[in-house]
Design a protein around this motif. Structure first.
Motif, short mmCIF file in Angstrom:
data_model
loop_
_atom_site.label_atom_id
_atom_site.label_comp_id
_atom_site.label_asym_id
_atom_site.label_seq_id
_atom_site.Cartn_x
_atom_site.Cartn_y
_atom_site.Cartn_z
N PRO A 1 -9.50 19.84 2.14
CA PRO A 1 -8.50 18.76 2.11
C PRO A 1 -8.62 17.95 0.82
O PRO A 1 -9.71 17.79 0.28
N PRO A 2 -7.50 17.44 0.35
CA PRO A 2 -7.54 16.68 -0.89
C PRO A 2 -8.26 15.34 -0.70
O PRO A 2 -8.24 14.77 0.37
N LYS A 3 -8.89 14.88 -1.75
CA LYS A 3 -9.57 13.59 -1.73
C LYS A 3 -8.84 12.64 -2.66
O LYS A 3 -8.36 13.03 -3.72
N PHE A 4 -8.76 11.38 -2.24
CA PHE A 4 -8.03 10.38 -3.02
C PHE A 4 -8.77 10.03 -4.30
O PHE A 4 -8.20 10.04 -5.39
N PHE B 1 -5.17 8.79 -10.30
CA PHE B 1 -6.47 9.39 -10.02
C PHE B 1 -6.44 10.90 -10.21
O PHE B 1 -7.45 11.51 -10.56
N SER B 2 -5.29 11.52 -10.00
CA SER B 2 -5.19 12.97 -10.21
C SER B 2 -5.29 13.34 -11.68
O SER B 2 -5.69 14.46 -12.01
N ILE C 1 0.83 -1.20 0.00
CA ILE C 1 0.00 0.00 0.00
C ILE C 1 0.87 1.25 0.00
O ILE C 1 0.60 2.21 -0.73
N ALA C 2 1.94 1.24 0.78
CA ALA C 2 2.83 2.41 0.84
C ALA C 2 3.53 2.65 -0.50
O ALA C 2 3.74 3.80 -0.90
N VAL C 3 3.84 1.60 -1.23
CA VAL C 3 4.52 1.75 -2.52
C VAL C 3 3.53 2.15 -3.61
O VAL C 3 3.83 3.01 -4.45
N LEU C 4 2.34 1.56 -3.60
CA LEU C 4 1.38 1.84 -4.66
C LEU C 4 0.62 3.15 -4.47
O LEU C 4 0.09 3.70 -5.44
N HIS C 5 0.54 3.65 -3.26
CA HIS C 5 -0.25 4.85 -2.99
C HIS C 5 0.15 6.05 -3.86
O HIS C 5 -0.72 6.69 -4.46
#
Length: 141
Positions: free
Chosen positions: A47-50, A34-35, A23-27
């Motif tokens: 605040p930003p949304k994922f 997504f951006s 999860i830490a690597v793919l985030h």
């Protein structure tokens, strides 16, 4: 516990740790992906949304229209195939000469080639750029 079977606690903790690392690597990559499909208003909101609330492909269209992407990819493919072909041709001839022909200085030359291969590209990147700039070859394609 029988011999040869791993401890179930160790296996579970290893899987949990691996999922956390995954999860830490793919985030960051997922955030980037997504951006690209968010409208500009969602990119700068706090605040930003994922996940995007509204999907848009305008960013891709804008990049495709503002940059000659197809021409750049074509140039890159032509250049890289040319470099690969020349490298295969000359490197295989040099390898054959070093493997089959004994000549004066062959060990010294082979050692020099191996030493230059051990130098990371980051060390010679700036001097190569300066050399290309001074030769007037920068942005000439």
């Amino acid at each position: 516990m029988t011999a040869g079977l791993p401890n179930i606690g160790f296996v579970c903790s290893a899987f949990i740790l691996l999922w956390i690392v995954l999860i830490a690597v793919l985030h960051p990559f997922l955030w980037l992906l997504f951006s690209t499909i968010k409208p500009e208003t969602e990119l700068v909101q706090y605040p930003p949304k994922f996940f995007p609330q509204e999907l848009t492909f305008e960013n891709y269209i804008q990049v495709w229209e503002s940059i000659p992407l197809l021409a750049l990819v074509k140039n890159t493919v032509i250049f890289s195939l040319g470099v690969a072909a020349a490298s295969i041709l000359f490197d295989s001839m040099a390898a054959y000469a070093f493997a089959r022909i004994r000549f004066r200085g062959s060990r010294w030359m082979f050692t020099a080639i191996l030493i230059t291969m051990m130098i990371p590209f980051q060390v010679i990147m700036i001097p190569l750029f300066v050399e290309v700039y001074k030769l007037g070859l920068l942005d000439t394609f």
